[in-house]
Design a protein around this motif. Structure first.
Motif, PDB file in Angstrom:
ATOM      1  N   VAL A   1      47.392  41.216  29.505  1.00  0.00           N
ATOM      2  CA  VAL A   1      46.840  39.873  29.622  1.00  0.00           C
ATOM      3  C   VAL A   1      47.851  38.865  29.094  1.00  0.00           C
ATOM      4  O   VAL A   1      48.364  39.014  27.969  1.00  0.00           O
ATOM      5  CB  VAL A   1      45.525  39.727  28.829  1.00  0.00           C
ATOM      6  N   GLN A   2      48.144  37.861  29.895  1.00  0.00           N
ATOM      7  CA  GLN A   2      48.944  36.728  29.439  1.00  0.00           C
ATOM      8  C   GLN A   2      47.987  35.573  29.180  1.00  0.00           C
ATOM      9  O   GLN A   2      47.184  35.214  30.048  1.00  0.00           O
ATOM     10  CB  GLN A   2      49.975  36.333  30.492  1.00  0.00           C
ATOM     11  N   ALA A   3      48.049  35.017  27.986  1.00  0.00           N
ATOM     12  CA  ALA A   3      47.105  33.966  27.623  1.00  0.00           C
ATOM     13  C   ALA A   3      47.794  32.909  26.773  1.00  0.00           C
ATOM     14  O   ALA A   3      48.831  33.162  26.144  1.00  0.00           O
ATOM     15  CB  ALA A   3      45.916  34.550  26.868  1.00  0.00           C
ATOM     16  N   GLN A   4      47.195  31.731  26.757  1.00  0.00           N
ATOM     17  CA  GLN A   4      47.632  30.665  25.864  1.00  0.00           C
ATOM     18  C   GLN A   4      46.456  30.299  24.978  1.00  0.00           C
ATOM     19  O   GLN A   4      45.318  30.192  25.448  1.00  0.00           O
ATOM     20  CB  GLN A   4      48.102  29.440  26.636  1.00  0.00           C
ATOM     21  N   ALA A   5      46.731  30.123  23.687  1.00  0.00           N
ATOM     22  CA  ALA A   5      45.678  29.752  22.748  1.00  0.00           C
ATOM     23  C   ALA A   5      46.016  28.414  22.103  1.00  0.00           C
ATOM     24  O   ALA A   5      47.168  28.178  21.713  1.00  0.00           O
ATOM     25  CB  ALA A   5      45.507  30.826  21.682  1.00  0.00           C
ATOM     26  N   VAL A   6      45.025  27.560  21.997  1.00  0.00           N
ATOM     27  CA  VAL A   6      45.207  26.266  21.335  1.00  0.00           C
ATOM     28  C   VAL A   6      44.109  26.090  20.304  1.00  0.00           C
ATOM     29  O   VAL A   6      42.989  26.596  20.457  1.00  0.00           O
ATOM     30  CB  VAL A   6      45.196  25.099  22.347  1.00  0.00           C
ATOM     31  N   GLY A   7      44.420  25.388  19.244  1.00  0.00           N
ATOM     32  CA  GLY A   7      43.460  25.119  18.186  1.00  0.00           C
ATOM     33  C   GLY A   7      43.939  23.965  17.334  1.00  0.00           C
ATOM     34  O   GLY A   7      44.951  23.318  17.642  1.00  0.00           O
ATOM     35  N   THR A   8      43.202  23.697  16.260  1.00  0.00           N
ATOM     36  CA  THR A   8      43.570  22.625  15.336  1.00  0.00           C
ATOM     37  C   THR A   8      43.681  23.184  13.924  1.00  0.00           C
ATOM     38  O   THR A   8      42.734  23.811  13.426  1.00  0.00           O
ATOM     39  CB  THR A   8      42.524  21.496  15.358  1.00  0.00           C
TER      40      THR A   8
ATOM     41  N   ALA B   1      49.497  25.616  19.242  1.00  0.00           N
ATOM     42  CA  ALA B   1      49.527  26.224  20.573  1.00  0.00           C
ATOM     43  C   ALA B   1      50.483  27.409  20.523  1.00  0.00           C
ATOM     44  O   ALA B   1      51.549  27.330  19.899  1.00  0.00           O
ATOM     45  CB  ALA B   1      49.969  25.214  21.632  1.00  0.00           C
ATOM     46  N   ASN B   2      50.081  28.490  21.160  1.00  0.00           N
ATOM     47  CA  ASN B   2      50.932  29.669  21.189  1.00  0.00           C
ATOM     48  C   ASN B   2      50.650  30.446  22.465  1.00  0.00           C
ATOM     49  O   ASN B   2      49.529  30.412  22.993  1.00  0.00           O
ATOM     50  CB  ASN B   2      50.679  30.557  19.968  1.00  0.00           C
ATOM     51  N   ASN B   3      51.672  31.125  22.944  1.00  0.00           N
ATOM     52  CA  ASN B   3      51.533  31.990  24.116  1.00  0.00           C
ATOM     53  C   ASN B   3      51.472  33.438  23.662  1.00  0.00           C
ATOM     54  O   ASN B   3      52.234  33.853  22.779  1.00  0.00           O
ATOM     55  CB  ASN B   3      52.703  31.783  25.079  1.00  0.00           C
ATOM     56  N   TYR B   4      50.572  34.191  24.257  1.00  0.00           N
ATOM     57  CA  TYR B   4      50.333  35.570  23.866  1.00  0.00           C
ATOM     58  C   TYR B   4      50.417  36.495  25.086  1.00  0.00           C
ATOM     59  O   TYR B   4      50.037  36.098  26.193  1.00  0.00           O
ATOM     60  CB  TYR B   4      48.937  35.739  23.259  1.00  0.00           C
ATOM     61  N   VAL B   5      50.869  37.712  24.845  1.00  0.00           N
ATOM     62  CA  VAL B   5      50.727  38.796  25.819  1.00  0.00           C
ATOM     63  C   VAL B   5      50.068  39.961  25.088  1.00  0.00           C
ATOM     64  O   VAL B   5      50.581  40.429  24.064  1.00  0.00           O
ATOM     65  CB  VAL B   5      52.074  39.230  26.427  1.00  0.00           C
ATOM     66  N   PHE B   6      48.925  40.385  25.593  1.00  0.00           N
ATOM     67  CA  PHE B   6      48.209  41.526  25.042  1.00  0.00           C
ATOM     68  C   PHE B   6      48.405  42.711  25.989  1.00  0.00           C
ATOM     69  O   PHE B   6      48.112  42.604  27.184  1.00  0.00           O
ATOM     70  CB  PHE B   6      46.710  41.238  24.944  1.00  0.00           C
ATOM     71  N   ILE B   7      48.882  43.826  25.477  1.00  0.00           N
ATOM     72  CA  ILE B   7      48.958  45.057  26.258  1.00  0.00           C
ATOM     73  C   ILE B   7      47.953  46.020  25.640  1.00  0.00           C
ATOM     74  O   ILE B   7      48.093  46.427  24.483  1.00  0.00           O
ATOM     75  CB  ILE B   7      50.369  45.648  26.262  1.00  0.00           C
ATOM     76  N   LEU B   8      46.941  46.349  26.403  1.00  0.00           N
ATOM     77  CA  LEU B   8      45.787  47.067  25.876  1.00  0.00           C
ATOM     78  C   LEU B   8      45.656  48.446  26.519  1.00  0.00           C
ATOM     79  O   LEU B   8      45.775  48.583  27.736  1.00  0.00           O
ATOM     80  CB  LEU B   8      44.507  46.262  26.143  1.00  0.00           C
ATOM     81  N   LYS B   9      45.409  49.438  25.698  1.00  0.00           N
ATOM     82  CA  LYS B   9      45.129  50.800  26.168  1.00  0.00           C
ATOM     83  C   LYS B   9      43.645  51.060  25.938  1.00  0.00           C
ATOM     84  O   LYS B   9      43.179  51.043  24.803  1.00  0.00           O
ATOM     85  CB  LYS B   9      45.973  51.814  25.415  1.00  0.00           C
ATOM     86  N   LEU B  10      42.911  51.285  27.032  1.00  0.00           N
ATOM     87  CA  LEU B  10      41.485  51.508  26.926  1.00  0.00           C
ATOM     88  C   LEU B  10      41.138  52.983  26.996  1.00  0.00           C
ATOM     89  O   LEU B  10      41.825  53.758  27.667  1.00  0.00           O
ATOM     90  CB  LEU B  10      40.728  50.759  28.032  1.00  0.00           C
ATOM     91  N   HIS B  11      40.074  53.343  26.312  1.00  0.00           N
ATOM     92  CA  HIS B  11      39.540  54.693  26.372  1.00  0.00           C
ATOM     93  C   HIS B  11      38.025  54.599  26.330  1.00  0.00           C
ATOM     94  O   HIS B  11      37.454  54.070  25.376  1.00  0.00           O
ATOM     95  CB  HIS B  11      40.058  55.540  25.210  1.00  0.00           C
ATOM     96  N   GLU B  12      37.408  55.052  27.408  1.00  0.00           N
ATOM     97  CA  GLU B  12      35.948  55.027  27.535  1.00  0.00           C
ATOM     98  C   GLU B  12      35.392  53.625  27.300  1.00  0.00           C
ATOM     99  O   GLU B  12      34.388  53.422  26.606  1.00  0.00           O
ATOM    100  CB  GLU B  12      35.308  56.036  26.583  1.00  0.00           C
ATOM    101  N   GLY B  13      36.062  52.645  27.872  1.00  0.00           N
ATOM    102  CA  GLY B  13      35.560  51.282  27.829  1.00  0.00           C
ATOM    103  C   GLY B  13      35.853  50.520  26.549  1.00  0.00           C
ATOM    104  O   GLY B  13      35.416  49.378  26.397  1.00  0.00           O
ATOM    105  N   ARG B  14      36.596  51.119  25.607  1.00  0.00           N
ATOM    106  CA  ARG B  14      36.954  50.439  24.358  1.00  0.00           C
ATOM    107  C   ARG B  14      38.468  50.412  24.216  1.00  0.00           C
ATOM    108  O   ARG B  14      39.169  51.276  24.735  1.00  0.00           O
ATOM    109  CB  ARG B  14      36.342  51.171  23.148  1.00  0.00           C
ATOM    110  N   ILE B  15      38.968  49.426  23.483  1.00  0.00           N
ATOM    111  CA  ILE B  15      40.409  49.334  23.246  1.00  0.00           C
ATOM    112  C   ILE B  15      40.798  50.325  22.169  1.00  0.00           C
ATOM    113  O   ILE B  15      40.315  50.245  21.030  1.00  0.00           O
ATOM    114  CB  ILE B  15      40.803  47.907  22.827  1.00  0.00           C
ATOM    115  N   ALA B  16      41.675  51.256  22.529  1.00  0.00           N
ATOM    116  CA  ALA B  16      42.162  52.236  21.567  1.00  0.00           C
ATOM    117  C   ALA B  16      43.458  51.770  20.905  1.00  0.00           C
ATOM    118  O   ALA B  16      43.738  52.136  19.763  1.00  0.00           O
ATOM    119  CB  ALA B  16      42.393  53.579  22.258  1.00  0.00           C
TER     120      ALA B  16
END
Length: 201
Positions: free
Chosen positions: A143-150, A158-173
Protein backbone atom coordinates in the motif's frame (compact mmCIF):
# COMPACT_ATOMS: atom_id res chain seq x y z
CA UNK A 1 16.58 -62.11 -56.17
CA UNK A 2 16.89 -63.17 -52.57
CA UNK A 3 19.55 -61.71 -50.32
CA UNK A 4 20.31 -63.31 -46.98
CA UNK A 5 20.76 -61.23 -43.82
CA UNK A 6 21.72 -62.33 -40.36
CA UNK A 7 18.85 -62.08 -37.86
CA UNK A 8 20.47 -61.58 -34.42
CA UNK A 9 17.10 -61.93 -32.65
CA UNK A 10 16.48 -65.48 -33.89
CA UNK A 11 20.01 -66.64 -34.64
CA UNK A 12 19.15 -67.73 -38.18
CA UNK A 13 19.13 -66.40 -41.71
CA UNK A 14 16.05 -64.87 -43.27
CA UNK A 15 15.11 -63.61 -46.69
CA UNK A 16 14.90 -59.94 -47.60
CA UNK A 17 11.11 -60.18 -47.81
CA UNK A 18 10.84 -61.76 -44.37
CA UNK A 19 13.20 -59.15 -42.88
CA UNK A 20 11.22 -56.35 -44.48
CA UNK A 21 8.03 -57.82 -43.03
CA UNK A 22 9.62 -58.02 -39.58
CA UNK A 23 10.83 -54.45 -39.83
CA UNK A 24 7.39 -53.26 -40.89
CA UNK A 25 5.95 -55.05 -37.88
CA UNK A 26 8.46 -53.44 -35.57
CA UNK A 27 7.87 -50.03 -37.14
CA UNK A 28 4.12 -50.44 -36.65
CA UNK A 29 4.67 -51.35 -33.00
CA UNK A 30 6.86 -48.26 -32.52
CA UNK A 31 4.24 -46.05 -34.14
CA UNK A 32 1.56 -47.52 -31.90
CA UNK A 33 3.69 -46.79 -28.83
CA UNK A 34 4.32 -43.24 -30.05
CA UNK A 35 0.62 -42.77 -30.64
CA UNK A 36 -0.22 -44.03 -27.15
CA UNK A 37 2.51 -41.83 -25.62
CA UNK A 38 1.32 -38.85 -27.62
CA UNK A 39 -2.25 -39.31 -26.42
CA UNK A 40 -1.01 -39.68 -22.85
CA UNK A 41 1.09 -36.53 -23.27
CA UNK A 42 -1.88 -34.63 -24.62
CA UNK A 43 -3.97 -35.85 -21.70
CA UNK A 44 -1.30 -34.86 -19.21
CA UNK A 45 -0.93 -31.56 -21.01
CA UNK A 46 -4.66 -30.91 -20.74
CA UNK A 47 -4.58 -31.81 -17.04
CA UNK A 48 -1.59 -29.49 -16.57
CA UNK A 49 -3.43 -26.63 -18.27
CA UNK A 50 -6.49 -27.32 -16.12
CA UNK A 51 -4.39 -27.41 -12.95
CA UNK A 52 -2.64 -24.19 -13.94
CA UNK A 53 -5.98 -22.50 -14.61
CA UNK A 54 -7.31 -23.66 -11.24
CA UNK A 55 -4.14 -22.46 -9.52
CA UNK A 56 -4.49 -19.07 -11.20
CA UNK A 57 -8.16 -18.90 -10.20
CA UNK A 58 -7.28 -19.65 -6.57
CA UNK A 59 -4.44 -17.12 -6.70
CA UNK A 60 -6.78 -14.46 -8.11
CA UNK A 61 -9.29 -15.23 -5.37
CA UNK A 62 -6.57 -14.85 -2.71
CA UNK A 63 -5.38 -11.60 -4.32
CA UNK A 64 -8.90 -10.16 -4.35
CA UNK A 65 -9.67 -11.32 -0.80
CA UNK A 66 -6.50 -9.89 0.75
CA UNK A 67 -6.81 -6.71 -1.33
CA UNK A 68 -10.32 -6.18 0.05
CA UNK A 69 -9.32 -6.99 3.64
CA UNK A 70 -6.51 -4.42 3.60
CA UNK A 71 -8.53 -1.84 1.67
CA UNK A 72 -11.35 -2.10 4.21
CA UNK A 73 -8.87 -1.64 7.07
CA UNK A 74 -7.49 1.53 5.50
CA UNK A 75 -11.01 2.84 4.88
CA UNK A 76 -11.84 2.37 8.56
CA UNK A 77 -8.55 4.01 9.51
CA UNK A 78 -9.23 6.96 7.20
CA UNK A 79 -12.66 7.32 8.84
CA UNK A 80 -11.09 7.31 12.32
CA UNK A 81 -12.85 4.03 13.07
CA UNK A 82 -9.70 2.10 13.91
CA UNK A 83 -6.19 1.60 12.61
CA UNK A 84 -4.06 -0.96 10.85
CA UNK A 85 -3.30 -2.42 14.27
CA UNK A 86 -6.81 -3.85 14.34
CA UNK A 87 -5.85 -6.16 11.49
CA UNK A 88 -2.57 -7.33 12.99
CA UNK A 89 -2.20 -10.76 14.55
CA UNK A 90 -1.11 -10.84 18.19
CA UNK A 91 2.35 -12.10 17.25
CA UNK A 92 2.80 -9.78 14.27
CA UNK A 93 6.23 -8.35 13.51
CA UNK A 94 6.73 -4.78 12.32
CA UNK A 95 9.89 -3.61 10.59
CA UNK A 96 11.06 -0.09 9.81
CA UNK A 97 14.14 -0.57 7.60
CA UNK A 98 17.01 1.84 8.06
CA UNK A 99 19.62 3.03 10.53
CA UNK A 100 17.70 5.79 12.34
CA UNK A 101 17.00 5.50 16.05
CA UNK A 102 13.48 4.14 15.59
CA UNK A 103 14.30 1.68 12.81
CA UNK A 104 14.38 -2.02 13.49
CA UNK A 105 12.16 -5.06 13.89
CA UNK A 106 9.55 -5.03 16.66
CA UNK A 107 6.74 -7.24 17.84
CA UNK A 108 3.31 -5.66 17.85
CA UNK A 109 3.15 -4.83 21.56
CA UNK A 110 6.64 -3.26 21.67
CA UNK A 111 6.01 -1.20 18.53
CA UNK A 112 2.71 -0.02 19.96
CA UNK A 113 4.14 0.93 23.35
CA UNK A 114 7.50 2.37 22.30
CA UNK A 115 6.75 3.99 18.93
CA UNK A 116 3.10 4.24 17.90
CA UNK A 117 1.58 5.59 21.13
CA UNK A 118 4.35 8.13 21.88
CA UNK A 119 4.30 9.33 18.28
CA UNK A 120 0.52 9.80 18.10
CA UNK A 121 0.67 11.58 21.47
CA UNK A 122 2.56 14.39 19.73
CA UNK A 123 -0.46 15.35 17.59
CA UNK A 124 -3.57 17.39 18.22
CA UNK A 125 -5.01 15.85 15.05
CA UNK A 126 -3.61 12.37 14.46
CA UNK A 127 -2.22 11.60 11.00
CA UNK A 128 -4.84 9.91 8.83
CA UNK A 129 -3.67 7.92 5.79
CA UNK A 130 -5.06 8.36 2.32
CA UNK A 131 -4.39 5.41 0.01
CA UNK A 132 -2.76 6.28 -3.28
CA UNK A 133 -2.14 2.80 -4.70
CA UNK A 134 -2.56 -0.75 -3.53
CA UNK A 135 -1.25 -4.03 -4.95
CA UNK A 136 -1.99 -7.63 -3.99
CA UNK A 137 -0.08 -10.79 -4.86
CA UNK A 138 -1.34 -13.81 -2.94
CA UNK A 139 -0.62 -13.23 0.75
CA UNK A 140 1.40 -10.06 0.05
CA UNK A 141 -0.26 -6.66 -0.12
CA UNK A 142 1.56 -3.37 -0.70
CA UNK A 143 0.00 0.00 0.00
CA UNK A 144 1.26 3.45 -0.92
CA UNK A 145 -0.35 6.11 1.23
CA UNK A 146 0.03 9.69 2.36
CA UNK A 147 -0.78 10.75 5.91
CA UNK A 148 -1.47 14.28 7.10
CA UNK A 149 -2.14 15.60 10.57
CA UNK A 150 -1.55 18.51 12.93
CA UNK A 151 1.22 18.50 15.49
CA UNK A 152 0.61 19.69 19.06
CA UNK A 153 2.73 22.76 18.29
CA UNK A 154 0.25 23.70 15.57
CA UNK A 155 2.45 22.81 12.62
CA UNK A 156 1.17 20.57 9.82
CA UNK A 157 2.56 17.10 9.35
CA UNK A 158 2.70 15.20 6.09
CA UNK A 159 4.51 12.00 5.25
CA UNK A 160 4.49 9.37 2.53
CA UNK A 161 4.31 5.73 3.53
CA UNK A 162 4.67 2.35 1.86
CA UNK A 163 3.29 -0.62 3.79
CA UNK A 164 4.31 -4.11 2.67
CA UNK A 165 2.05 -6.56 4.44
CA UNK A 166 2.18 -10.34 4.74
CA UNK A 167 -1.23 -11.79 5.55
CA UNK A 168 -2.06 -15.13 7.08
CA UNK A 169 -5.66 -16.28 7.47
CA UNK A 170 -6.95 -12.75 7.04
CA UNK A 171 -4.61 -11.13 9.59
CA UNK A 172 -1.33 -9.27 9.16
CA UNK A 173 1.52 -11.50 10.24
CA UNK A 174 4.31 -9.11 9.23
CA UNK A 175 4.43 -5.47 8.19
CA UNK A 176 7.34 -3.59 6.65
CA UNK A 177 6.96 0.17 6.82
CA UNK A 178 8.86 2.69 4.69
CA UNK A 179 8.50 6.40 5.48
CA UNK A 180 10.40 9.71 5.57
CA UNK A 181 12.26 9.37 8.85
CA UNK A 182 13.36 13.05 8.69
CA UNK A 183 9.71 14.14 9.00
CA UNK A 184 9.11 11.49 11.68
CA UNK A 185 12.15 12.55 13.73
CA UNK A 186 11.24 16.23 13.45
CA UNK A 187 7.97 15.48 15.24
CA UNK A 188 9.58 13.12 17.75
CA UNK A 189 12.40 15.51 18.67
CA UNK A 190 10.55 18.83 18.73
CA UNK A 191 7.02 18.13 19.97
CA UNK A 192 6.20 17.25 23.55
CA UNK A 193 3.79 14.30 23.82
CA UNK A 194 0.46 14.51 25.56
CA UNK A 195 0.05 12.10 28.46
CA UNK A 196 -3.64 11.51 27.76
CA UNK A 197 -3.39 9.64 24.46
CA UNK A 198 -4.98 6.21 24.47
CA UNK A 199 -3.69 3.03 22.90
CA UNK A 200 -3.92 2.84 19.12
CA UNK A 201 -4.42 -0.92 19.22
Amino acid sequence: MWTIYDDPDRGRKVSMAELASQRRGRADAVLRRIARTGIASLTLGAESVANTAEHERVARTADESNFQIVMDAFRRWSGSEGSLFDLMADGAEIEIPGTAAHCGVFNKSVFNADIAIPFIARFSVAPIPSVRRIWADGDDVAVQAQAVGTRRDGKPYANNYVFILKLHEGRIARATLFLDMVAFNDVWNHVEPSTSKRRVE
